[in-house]
Structures are given as structure tokens and as C-alpha cells.
Design a protein around this motif. Sequence first.
Motif, PDB file in Angstrom:
ATOM      1  N   THR A   1      15.519  -5.090   0.261  1.00 31.56           N
ATOM      2  CA  THR A   1      14.081  -5.395   0.283  1.00 31.56           C
ATOM      3  C   THR A   1      13.438  -5.233  -1.093  1.00 31.56           C
ATOM      4  O   THR A   1      12.674  -6.097  -1.527  1.00 31.56           O
ATOM      5  CB  THR A   1      13.357  -4.498   1.308  1.00 31.56           C
ATOM      6  OG1 THR A   1      13.629  -3.124   1.013  1.00 31.56           O
ATOM      7  CG2 THR A   1      13.831  -4.810   2.718  1.00 31.56           C
TER       8      THR A   1
ATOM      9  N   LYS B   1      11.807  -8.335  -3.270  1.00 30.73           N
ATOM     10  CA  LYS B   1      10.377  -8.334  -3.632  1.00 30.73           C
ATOM     11  C   LYS B   1      10.218  -8.478  -5.149  1.00 30.73           C
ATOM     12  O   LYS B   1       9.291  -9.136  -5.621  1.00 30.73           O
ATOM     13  CB  LYS B   1       9.719  -7.048  -3.129  1.00 30.73           C
ATOM     14  CG  LYS B   1       9.461  -7.057  -1.632  1.00 30.73           C
ATOM     15  CD  LYS B   1       8.593  -5.893  -1.188  1.00 30.73           C
ATOM     16  CE  LYS B   1       9.387  -4.635  -1.013  1.00 30.73           C
ATOM     17  NZ  LYS B   1       8.606  -3.556  -0.375  1.00 30.73           N
TER      18      LYS B   1
ATOM     19  N   LEU C   1      13.486  -7.373   5.883  1.00 32.83           N
ATOM     20  CA  LEU C   1      12.453  -6.528   6.466  1.00 32.83           C
ATOM     21  C   LEU C   1      12.665  -6.376   7.966  1.00 32.83           C
ATOM     22  O   LEU C   1      12.549  -5.278   8.527  1.00 32.83           O
ATOM     23  CB  LEU C   1      11.070  -7.114   6.178  1.00 32.83           C
ATOM     24  CG  LEU C   1      10.572  -7.011   4.738  1.00 32.83           C
ATOM     25  CD1 LEU C   1       9.307  -7.839   4.548  1.00 32.83           C
ATOM     26  CD2 LEU C   1      10.307  -5.555   4.359  1.00 32.83           C
TER      27      LEU C   1
ATOM     28  N   SER D   1       5.988   0.342   8.743  1.00 32.75           N
ATOM     29  CA  SER D   1       5.571  -0.251   7.464  1.00 32.75           C
ATOM     30  C   SER D   1       6.343  -1.530   7.181  1.00 32.75           C
ATOM     31  O   SER D   1       5.792  -2.504   6.644  1.00 32.75           O
ATOM     32  CB  SER D   1       5.769   0.754   6.324  1.00 32.75           C
ATOM     33  OG  SER D   1       7.127   1.111   6.189  1.00 32.75           O
ATOM     34  N   GLN D   2       7.617  -1.555   7.551  1.00 25.00           N
ATOM     35  CA  GLN D   2       8.430  -2.749   7.290  1.00 25.00           C
ATOM     36  C   GLN D   2       8.029  -3.906   8.194  1.00 25.00           C
ATOM     37  O   GLN D   2       7.881  -5.045   7.723  1.00 25.00           O
ATOM     38  CB  GLN D   2       9.912  -2.403   7.473  1.00 25.00           C
ATOM     39  CG  GLN D   2      10.411  -1.430   6.416  1.00 25.00           C
ATOM     40  CD  GLN D   2      11.674  -0.706   6.833  1.00 25.00           C
ATOM     41  OE1 GLN D   2      12.035  -0.671   8.011  1.00 25.00           O
ATOM     42  NE2 GLN D   2      12.365  -0.123   5.872  1.00 25.00           N
TER      43      GLN D   2
ATOM     44  N   GLY E   1       5.129  -4.159   9.548  1.00 21.75           N
ATOM     45  CA  GLY E   1       3.781  -4.495   9.102  1.00 21.75           C
ATOM     46  C   GLY E   1       3.804  -5.412   7.894  1.00 21.75           C
ATOM     47  O   GLY E   1       3.028  -6.380   7.808  1.00 21.75           O
ATOM     48  N   GLU E   2       4.696  -5.117   6.949  1.00 22.68           N
ATOM     49  CA  GLU E   2       4.809  -5.973   5.767  1.00 22.68           C
ATOM     50  C   GLU E   2       5.306  -7.360   6.144  1.00 22.68           C
ATOM     51  O   GLU E   2       4.847  -8.373   5.605  1.00 22.68           O
ATOM     52  CB  GLU E   2       5.768  -5.326   4.765  1.00 22.68           C
ATOM     53  CG  GLU E   2       5.850  -6.041   3.434  1.00 22.68           C
ATOM     54  CD  GLU E   2       6.681  -5.292   2.409  1.00 22.68           C
ATOM     55  OE1 GLU E   2       6.898  -5.846   1.317  1.00 22.68           O
ATOM     56  OE2 GLU E   2       7.112  -4.152   2.702  1.00 22.68           O
TER      57      GLU E   2
ATOM     58  N   THR F   1       2.529  -9.321   7.659  1.00 25.06           N
ATOM     59  CA  THR F   1       1.503  -9.668   6.679  1.00 25.06           C
ATOM     60  C   THR F   1       1.980 -10.757   5.724  1.00 25.06           C
ATOM     61  O   THR F   1       1.264 -11.724   5.453  1.00 25.06           O
ATOM     62  CB  THR F   1       1.109  -8.419   5.872  1.00 25.06           C
ATOM     63  OG1 THR F   1       0.578  -7.431   6.770  1.00 25.06           O
ATOM     64  CG2 THR F   1       0.063  -8.753   4.824  1.00 25.06           C
ATOM     65  N   ALA F   2       3.194 -10.584   5.193  1.00 21.21           N
ATOM     66  CA  ALA F   2       3.697 -11.506   4.170  1.00 21.21           C
ATOM     67  C   ALA F   2       4.231 -12.808   4.760  1.00 21.21           C
ATOM     68  O   ALA F   2       4.106 -13.869   4.142  1.00 21.21           O
ATOM     69  CB  ALA F   2       4.791 -10.818   3.353  1.00 21.21           C
TER      70      ALA F   2
END
Length: 522
Positions: free
Chosen positions: A218, A222, A251, A268-269, A271-272, A275-276
Motif C-alpha cells: 500500500t 501510494k 487496501l 482506516s484501510q 475507509g481509504e 474514499t479514494a
Amino acid sequence: MSGDQHGRYDHTIHVPPMPTAPPPAPADGVRAVAVAVLNLGGLGLGYALVRRWALMALCWTATAALLFAALPADPDGVPALALVLYVAFLVAAAAHGARVGLRTPLAGLRRAPLALGLGLLLLVAPAGGVVLYDGARDEATQQMLLDRLDQADRLVEAAGGKPFGTARADYDRALSAYSGLRADHPGSRAAERVPSRMKTFYTTVGAPFARGDYCAATAPLKYLRTVPESLPGTDLGELKSWPDDRLATSLYECASAALTAGEATWTSQFGELLTAFPESGQARKVEPAVAAAVVRTEKGLSGAEPCSAVERLRTLGTQIDGLTAGRTGVGDALDKDSQRAAGSAAAGAYTCGVDQYRDGDFDAAQTTLTDYATAHKTAKNAARAKKIAIAAEIAQTVPAAGKSLPTTRSGGSISVTVQNDSPDEITVLYTGPVTGSFTLKACGSCKAYPFGSTLNPSFKPCSDSGKNYPQRTISLPVGTTYFLHKPMGDSLATPASDTAELQSGYVYTECAYTLQRLGSGL
């Protein structure tokens, strides 16, 4: 004439000395210019025509020194000081040669115009040398830039064998070198090769993904998404979007593994990911994965560690709530998963309490089941939870009371009366074939007995006929019943216990009393 007369005559011939140099020739401007131009060639040929051999050698020495400083060709060119000194020397040699050639006849080439023409022709050689030198210098620059490109390539290759956190500095230096070649030397061969190098750069940085090490992939993926910002104007083609799908997959896979393992990083993963890459196929798999985790954790309620399953379900519910914040669409489905996790945790508290009781952790069982019964008054297990909580409280004082799990059975054939000969209000708890509790008011006319009273053979609490002892009679089955008298309110008295072996045909009386604030007894 008398005597002999002798005369002497000097017949010596005086020859004037030979001149050391040819006699001055008439002034000739063309000849002066010819000598000057020939000296500008750097080889002192003008001095050769006027037979100034030492000065010609000096010109050769100066030219050799310049060549020594200039060769081999360097990207930085000839040192400025050496070039200035050499040009100044040539100008001085030309000026001096013009002065000498003005009145000195030429040797070899007698005709000054011919010498001037030769001088002008020979000036082509230094000019051509300058052109050749510039070409060599350009080639040296190209090689220097190619070396810089090669160094960056070696940095990437070496960094590929290290963890990304350690290797990132090397990747940054390599990327900076690639960027510098593209920005500062856009027409160079090295700069033209940068786009082809970037495929190797991407595959090297993103190697953890190729190995299936999704959690480790990850961070580098990124990082790769920021590379186009470092290479403005570079056509990266498909590489620009190369990390996106791989990052979404990483992710998802890393979060799924953390979710299965019960690690908190999955929120958090996921969620990312949402979002992304909200429209990605990986994002669409998030809610099913969360729902499956809830179902999987629920199965633990019937396993060997139901309390762990309850705690995990509570945590899941909280984590899912955090994941759904501010999200639409998928958030609705995740809300249902959160509610299910919380509901299952609440319902599973009963199973947890029973397991704690069976494991002998009576304190925890009492707390768990009391909370459950309070929160789920209408649940089918609420009544039994209360009884198990009572038994757990008694077992903390009398461990034998916790050997069997209480049932919801009530009543019996044997009458047991409990009286309170204590100034404290008490709660009487009992368990055995049946389990229950009740409260007796304080005896207003009763006082605590002196400590040591029980050693007196005549000691008989609850025997004063003049007192109206608070009392209650209950019916219990045959068998062993464990009693616990627990003072209420702010009393400093400690609970007292009794074990009664109840048999048919008898009437039993229990008496609660207090010993001088050091404890209570029966």
C-alpha cells in the motif's frame, strides 16, 4: 742626401664587421599583417618567417599548455582563466609579430600577400578545432548525463531489495535525477531514455504487490501515484494509472486480513478505499466483507470463548459506526451490520456470563448477568440471568455454591423462616435446588452483639420474645441450600453465610445478627 734613409709603410686593410641580422627592409604593412595573422594561429608561424625561433617555440609551448588544460574534452569546457591567458598571449604575439614583420624580410615566402593568404587560410584550423572541441564537449556532456542516468538506475535496482521504508530515500534520489534530466537537459539522450526507465521504476517500487504482500504494497503504491507530479511534461502513458487498481486491491486485501484477525487497522484501510476508489469493484466488496465478519464472529458465541466473541462484536459495532460516518449508499448497509453486531453482542452477554460462571469467575459472572438482566428485562433468559447472578454473588463467599448452574425452578416442600436480629436492613440470597433473594427490614429495637458473644453457650439470637423481628418464610426443596446475608446501605458489616442441609419433616429457621460492626452472623 747623406746617410741611408729608410721609410716604413703600413699596408693593413680594415674590413668592417658582418651585420648580425639582415638589414632592415623597407616598411611593409602587408608583411606586418601577415606575420601577425600567422601568429594568431597559435603555432608561431609568423615568427618562423621572420626567423624568431625562440619566440616560435614559446608559441608552441603556450598552445601545448592550452591543449593540456583542454583535453580530453570536459563538459565544463576549458578553464576560463586558461582561455583568457591564451587569448591574451595570442593577441600579444600577433601585435609583437606585426611590429617585427613591419621591417623584417620574410624567409621562405618572399611575397607578403602570399604569406597573408596562407595565414588567413591557417586560421581555419583553430576555428575548426574550436568546432571539433565543442562537439567533443557536447559528447562528454551527453556521456556525463548518461552516467547520471545509469547511477539513478543502479539506485533503483539496489533499493528494490530493501523494505520500502528504508528504500524510499533511494527512490527519491533516483526520481530527482530522472526529473533533473527531463527538466534541465530535455534534448539529451539521457532525458529521452527517462520514460523507458520509468516502467522499471514502477515495477520495482510496486514489487510487493506482485509478491502478494498486499499490506506492504500500500505505501509504495501510494508513493507511485505521486510520481507524475515529480515528472511534469513526461508522457508516462499507462503508467500514470498503473498503481490505482493495484492500490485498491491492496487496501481491500490488507483490510480483509486485518478484519479476519481482529486488528483495528481494517477501518482506516477500508475507509481509504471507499474514499479514494468509491466506484471500484474492490469498494463494492467492503460491505459484504464486513457483514461476513459479523456473522463469523457471532459463531464464536457458541464456542469455547463466548466472552471474547461478545467483546469482538461490541468492538466491531463501534468500528463499523466509525466507517459509516459521512458515507452514503454503502453506509446504509454498513449501519445494519453495525446494529446487528451490537445486538448480537448484547444478546451474547448471557452466554458470556454463563461461561464465566462455569469457569469460576463469579465476580465477572455477577456483573455480566446483572447488566444483561437489567438491559434485557423482557428477554427469555432475563429471569435465569438474575438467578445465576445471585448464585454467583453467593459463590464469591461460599465457592461450593457455584458448583452447579441455577435453574428457573422455584418453591419446595420445606418451610424456612429467616429472621433479622440486626440493626441493619439485609438482603438474603439463597441458591441450591432453587435460587432467589429477598430483603428484610432492619430490626429497630435490635443492636449489634458484642464481639465474642458466639462463644457463650447461652448465646441465642432471635430469641427475645419481646421483640418483633422482621422475618420471611420461604419454601425450599430437599437438598443443600447456601444462604448469604448481606447488610444493605452504608453499614460496615460484612456478609455472612450459612449452608443448610434441608430434609423433609423439619421446619428451619435462619437468624441474621450483627457482631459489634466486625461482621454479621447467623
